[in-house]
Design a protein around this motif. Structure first.
Motif, PDB file in Angstrom:
ATOM      1  N   THR A  81       0.852  -1.181   0.000  1.00 17.70           N
ATOM      2  CA  THR A  81       0.000   0.000   0.000  1.00 17.70           C
ATOM      3  C   THR A  81       0.895   1.240   0.000  1.00 17.70           C
ATOM      4  O   THR A  81       2.106   1.142   0.256  1.00 17.70           O
ATOM      5  CB  THR A  81      -0.912   0.045   1.233  1.00 17.70           C
ATOM      6  OG1 THR A  81      -0.086   0.182   2.402  1.00 17.70           O
ATOM      7  CG2 THR A  81      -1.759  -1.210   1.334  1.00 17.70           C
ATOM      8  N   ILE A  82       0.303   2.384  -0.259  1.00 21.47           N
ATOM      9  CA  ILE A  82       1.068   3.644  -0.217  1.00 21.47           C
ATOM     10  C   ILE A  82       1.745   3.804   1.133  1.00 21.47           C
ATOM     11  O   ILE A  82       2.940   4.116   1.216  1.00 21.47           O
ATOM     12  CB  ILE A  82       0.129   4.849  -0.488  1.00 21.47           C
ATOM     13  CG1 ILE A  82      -0.372   4.827  -1.945  1.00 21.47           C
ATOM     14  CG2 ILE A  82       0.833   6.170  -0.190  1.00 21.47           C
ATOM     15  CD1 ILE A  82      -1.425   5.875  -2.250  1.00 21.47           C
ATOM     16  N   PHE A 154      -0.934  13.525  -2.614  1.00 21.28           N
ATOM     17  CA  PHE A 154      -1.689  12.340  -2.189  1.00 21.28           C
ATOM     18  C   PHE A 154      -2.609  12.633  -0.999  1.00 21.28           C
ATOM     19  O   PHE A 154      -3.054  11.718  -0.318  1.00 21.28           O
ATOM     20  CB  PHE A 154      -0.722  11.203  -1.803  1.00 21.28           C
ATOM     21  CG  PHE A 154      -0.004  10.602  -2.977  1.00 21.28           C
ATOM     22  CD1 PHE A 154      -0.588   9.601  -3.736  1.00 21.28           C
ATOM     23  CD2 PHE A 154       1.254  11.055  -3.334  1.00 21.28           C
ATOM     24  CE1 PHE A 154       0.075   9.048  -4.826  1.00 21.28           C
ATOM     25  CE2 PHE A 154       1.933  10.505  -4.420  1.00 21.28           C
ATOM     26  CZ  PHE A 154       1.335   9.505  -5.172  1.00 21.28           C
ATOM     27  N   LYS A 155      -2.884  13.915  -0.775  1.00 18.57           N
ATOM     28  CA  LYS A 155      -3.665  14.310   0.406  1.00 18.57           C
ATOM     29  C   LYS A 155      -5.031  13.638   0.429  1.00 18.57           C
ATOM     30  O   LYS A 155      -5.518  13.210   1.491  1.00 18.57           O
ATOM     31  CB  LYS A 155      -3.827  15.832   0.423  1.00 18.57           C
ATOM     32  CG  LYS A 155      -4.489  16.373   1.678  1.00 18.57           C
ATOM     33  CD  LYS A 155      -4.496  17.886   1.679  1.00 18.57           C
ATOM     34  CE  LYS A 155      -5.080  18.437   2.971  1.00 18.57           C
ATOM     35  NZ  LYS A 155      -5.062  19.916   2.988  1.00 18.57           N
ATOM     36  N   ASN A 156      -5.673  13.543  -0.734  1.00 19.76           N
ATOM     37  CA  ASN A 156      -7.031  12.996  -0.798  1.00 19.76           C
ATOM     38  C   ASN A 156      -7.056  11.530  -1.237  1.00 19.76           C
ATOM     39  O   ASN A 156      -8.110  11.008  -1.611  1.00 19.76           O
ATOM     40  CB  ASN A 156      -7.885  13.832  -1.754  1.00 19.76           C
ATOM     41  CG  ASN A 156      -8.003  15.272  -1.296  1.00 19.76           C
ATOM     42  OD1 ASN A 156      -8.185  15.529  -0.101  1.00 19.76           O
ATOM     43  ND2 ASN A 156      -7.886  16.217  -2.213  1.00 19.76           N
ATOM     44  N   LYS A 157      -5.899  10.887  -1.193  1.00 21.04           N
ATOM     45  CA  LYS A 157      -5.807   9.480  -1.615  1.00 21.04           C
ATOM     46  C   LYS A 157      -5.725   8.594  -0.377  1.00 21.04           C
ATOM     47  O   LYS A 157      -5.006   8.900   0.575  1.00 21.04           O
ATOM     48  CB  LYS A 157      -4.552   9.288  -2.469  1.00 21.04           C
ATOM     49  CG  LYS A 157      -4.533   8.000  -3.281  1.00 21.04           C
ATOM     50  CD  LYS A 157      -5.413   8.140  -4.517  1.00 21.04           C
ATOM     51  CE  LYS A 157      -5.355   6.874  -5.349  1.00 21.04           C
ATOM     52  NZ  LYS A 157      -6.331   6.929  -6.452  1.00 21.04           N
ATOM     53  N   SER A 158      -6.481   7.498  -0.378  1.00 21.39           N
ATOM     54  CA  SER A 158      -6.421   6.569   0.752  1.00 21.39           C
ATOM     55  C   SER A 158      -5.020   5.978   0.867  1.00 21.39           C
ATOM     56  O   SER A 158      -4.438   5.514  -0.110  1.00 21.39           O
ATOM     57  CB  SER A 158      -7.435   5.437   0.556  1.00 21.39           C
ATOM     58  OG  SER A 158      -7.211   4.410   1.511  1.00 21.39           O
ATOM     59  N   THR A 161      -4.344   2.370  -0.411  1.00 20.87           N
ATOM     60  CA  THR A 161      -4.425   2.046  -1.835  1.00 20.87           C
ATOM     61  C   THR A 161      -3.197   1.241  -2.266  1.00 20.87           C
ATOM     62  O   THR A 161      -2.063   1.661  -2.038  1.00 20.87           O
ATOM     63  CB  THR A 161      -4.488   3.332  -2.685  1.00 20.87           C
ATOM     64  OG1 THR A 161      -5.594   4.129  -2.253  1.00 20.87           O
ATOM     65  CG2 THR A 161      -4.632   3.010  -4.167  1.00 20.87           C
ATOM     66  N   LYS A 165      -2.478  -0.124  -8.251  1.00 20.72           N
ATOM     67  CA  LYS A 165      -3.703   0.527  -8.719  1.00 20.72           C
ATOM     68  C   LYS A 165      -3.502   2.007  -9.048  1.00 20.72           C
ATOM     69  O   LYS A 165      -4.421   2.674  -9.515  1.00 20.72           O
ATOM     70  CB  LYS A 165      -4.804   0.391  -7.670  1.00 20.72           C
ATOM     71  CG  LYS A 165      -5.354  -1.023  -7.547  1.00 20.72           C
ATOM     72  CD  LYS A 165      -6.610  -1.069  -6.699  1.00 20.72           C
ATOM     73  CE  LYS A 165      -7.203  -2.484  -6.696  1.00 20.72           C
ATOM     74  NZ  LYS A 165      -8.456  -2.544  -5.885  1.00 20.72           N
ATOM     75  N   LEU A 166      -2.304   2.513  -8.807  1.00 17.62           N
ATOM     76  CA  LEU A 166      -2.020   3.917  -9.112  1.00 17.62           C
ATOM     77  C   LEU A 166      -1.724   4.092 -10.597  1.00 17.62           C
ATOM     78  O   LEU A 166      -1.281   3.163 -11.272  1.00 17.62           O
ATOM     79  CB  LEU A 166      -0.813   4.402  -8.297  1.00 17.62           C
ATOM     80  CG  LEU A 166      -0.919   4.351  -6.774  1.00 17.62           C
ATOM     81  CD1 LEU A 166       0.390   4.814  -6.145  1.00 17.62           C
ATOM     82  CD2 LEU A 166      -2.085   5.197  -6.274  1.00 17.62           C
ATOM     83  N   SER A 167      -1.950   5.307 -11.099  1.00 16.23           N
ATOM     84  CA  SER A 167      -1.593   5.625 -12.488  1.00 16.23           C
ATOM     85  C   SER A 167      -0.076   5.748 -12.610  1.00 16.23           C
ATOM     86  O   SER A 167       0.641   5.805 -11.595  1.00 16.23           O
ATOM     87  CB  SER A 167      -2.245   6.945 -12.908  1.00 16.23           C
ATOM     88  OG  SER A 167      -1.662   8.029 -12.195  1.00 16.23           O
ATOM     89  N   GLN A 170       1.133   8.840 -10.848  1.00 15.54           N
ATOM     90  CA  GLN A 170       1.085   8.710  -9.389  1.00 15.54           C
ATOM     91  C   GLN A 170       2.238   7.847  -8.870  1.00 15.54           C
ATOM     92  O   GLN A 170       2.830   8.144  -7.827  1.00 15.54           O
ATOM     93  CB  GLN A 170      -0.262   8.105  -8.968  1.00 15.54           C
ATOM     94  CG  GLN A 170      -1.431   9.060  -9.131  1.00 15.54           C
ATOM     95  CD  GLN A 170      -2.774   8.380  -8.911  1.00 15.54           C
ATOM     96  OE1 GLN A 170      -2.942   7.196  -9.246  1.00 15.54           O
ATOM     97  NE2 GLN A 170      -3.729   9.107  -8.362  1.00 15.54           N
TER      98      GLN A 170
END
Length: 551
Positions: A81-82, A154-158, A161, A165-167, A170
């Motif tokens: 995950t991130i 990435f403030k609004n990214k879970s 994640t 699954k990132l672009s 990203q």
């Protein structure tokens, strides 16, 4: 000194890529590495990082120096995950934290009450490890990670994640965030500003300016280089030349140095010519033979200056018009666009209103993913809006530059790509245009699929030039172009007499060309008069006014 290169040479399949490259990097230096596409900038970074071998030369690295090198998707574990990926940066600190927790548990055991020696040993170990943990910022790990991820967009990214699954953009930003958290002594970055919006760019520039280590960055972003670096190394004709200052200072210094060298060379040639003439006239004469021989010795001792090199061949382009359009070019009124996601129609943007007039040079800006390219393609009728009016003016002819170059046919040769679009043109005329875009002799028979990103961009621009359109719609036209080709494109577009509507993240390009900025949001468009710097000033003033109203 952190690192020193001495006479580094590298050849590939018989072609010299780098020759006699010497470079010194001191602590705290911020250095930019520039040069035309394919000149060997990325190869040099790979050599320093140890990813690529070199043929000759010497690399001296400071003792215990840590080098961080941003590769594409550098070091990312796709199943992580991130958050877990960022935590991996602090493996040693987290290991010590686990030891501290275990020591705390051990020290609380009742059996230790009577064993003062063992208890004191544990306390000393705990104190030593606890002090080291605090000095290394162990209590700030989560705060550091959050600050970095927020800054990198990435403030609004879970945080849960999975990376796979990132672009692509990203993943690149996450790789950059990870390497910045590692805080190496020498940070090497290859095109770090790709995929970054203006907010993230501004944050990254501020962060890197205060970065305690040294930085070596390959970048075509002139605004970024001006903001960050204090030394420029240019690789030209396989060699590296050092300039003190940022990119703008480099441009000024290079031109000045070239003029000075040319003048010195011409003066020396005149001096040599006079001496040679004197020797030729007097060497056989009895009265002046001795003088002529002395003059010949002087001539032999002269350290001859190198003849000024001719400028490297550069792209040449212009965008002529077949005929001008009428004054009113485009009217967009209350347009809405949506898209399908998992069988559900979702709104992308609505209440879009703006207009273009003949001669305007308007930039469309906004955060990544807001729909800028979709808006352009909707105006071109590739997509249908849900509602609203798109009204093109009379006499409008449109030329479109696609950042993905999807309009190029991969199986065509370079020559056929243009000729199939303009079949009534003579081959000599097509070849002449391609020559202006640096496709000469056998190059014109290369297949589109075999070209680099920069070469494809030049083919697309050549097609656009031949269209002679009075409206140019351009999506990220400076992507894949080297610094020098960007400047040629800028001048061509400055001289263009038609209407220009373009998307760009290149702030230097925006400053040069835009006379209006349209900031796209999901709920409409905000117009700003002027270029990028004017836009930043206006935004800052608007933000201050908003704060005053809130207070």
């Amino acid at each position: 000194m952190l690192l020193q290169l001495k006479g580094i040479c590298k050849s590939y399949l018989g072609d010299t890529i780098l020759s006699n490259i010497s470079m010194k990097i001191e602590r705290g230096e911020k250095m930019g590495l520039i040069g035309v596409n394919g000149v060997g900038k990325s190869t040099l970074l790979k050599i320093i990082a140890g990813d690529t071998s070199y043929d000759n030369g010497e690399i001296n690295i400071g003792k215990a120096m840590k080098i961080g090198y941003l590769r594409q998707h550098s070091g990312l574990q796709m199943d992580n995950t991130i958050w877990s990926e960022m935590l991996n940066v602090f493996t040693e600190l987290r290991g010590v934290e686990q030891e501290l927790r275990e020591l705390e548990c051990a020290m609380s055991e009742p059996s230790l009450v009577d064993n003062t020696v063992k208890f004191d040993n544990m306390m000393n170990r705990y104190a030593t490890k606890s002090e080291w943990f605090m000095e290394q910022g162990g209590y700030e790990i989560e705060a550091k990670i959050r600050r970095m991820l927020n800054g990198m967009g990435f403030k609004n990214k879970s945080m849960n994640t999975p990376i796979h699954k990132l672009s692509g953009g990203q993943k690149t930003r996450l790789a950059l965030a990870k390497i910045l958290l590692e805080q190496p002594d020498l940070l090497m970055l290859d095109e770090p500003t790709n995929h970054l919006d203006f907010t993230t760019l501004a944050w990254l520039e501020g962060y890197l300016r205060s970065y305690p280590g040294a930085i070596l960055v390959v970048s075509h972003d002139r605004y970024f280089l001006d903001s960050l670096v204090n030394v420029i190394y240019e690789i030209e004709r396989t060699e590296a030349i050092r300039y003190t200052g940022n990119y703008s200072k480099y441009v000024e210094s290079k031109m000045k140095n070239r003029d000075i060298h040319a003048k010195k060379y011409n003066l020396q040639q005149q001096q040599i010519g006079k001496m040679e003439d004197y020797i030729q006239r007097n060497i056989t004469m009895a009265t002046s033979s001795k003088s002529a021989k002395n003059r010949r010795k002087q001539l032999e001792r002269i350290e001859r200056l190198e003849k000024p090199k001719r400028d490297l061949k550069q792209v040449q382009m212009s965008f002529p018009l077949e005929k001008p359009s009428h004054k009113d070019v485009l009217q967009v009124r209350d347009m809405s666009i949506s898209f399908m996601e998992q069988y559900e129609q979702k709104s992308l943007m609505k209440h879009i209103n703006f207009q273009l007039q003949r001669g305007d040079k308007v930039a469309l800006i906004g955060p990544n993913g807001v729909g800028k390219s979709t808006l352009l393609k909707t105006l071109l009728k590739d997509y249908q809006p849900d509602s609203g009016v798109i009204e093109w003016g009379h006499g409008v002819s449109i030329g479109y530059y696609d950042q993905e170059q999807s309009t190029l046919h991969p199986d065509n040769t370079v020559l056929n790509e243009l000729w199939s679009r303009f079949p009534h043109s003579e081959e000599a005329s097509i070849r002449s245009v391609l020559g202006n875009f640096l496709f000469t002799s056998e190059d014109v028979y290369k297949k589109i699929s075999s070209l680099s990103g920069g070469e494809k961009a030049r083919v697309a621009l050549a097609k656009l030039m031949l269209q002679k359109a009075n409206v140019l719609m351009m999506d990220e036209p400076t992507n894949h172009l080297d610094l020098f080709s960007k400047e040629v494109l800028e001048q061509a577009l400055l001289n263009y007499e038609g209407t220009l509507f373009f998307i760009s993240h290149d702030r230097y390009f925006l400053n040069k060309l835009a006379d209006k900025m349209l900031e796209l949001h999901s709920t409409g468009v905000i117009a700003f008069n002027g270029n990028y710097d004017d836009y930043v000033t206006a935004k800052s003033q608007n933000d201050k006014q908003s704060l005053l109203l809130k207070s």
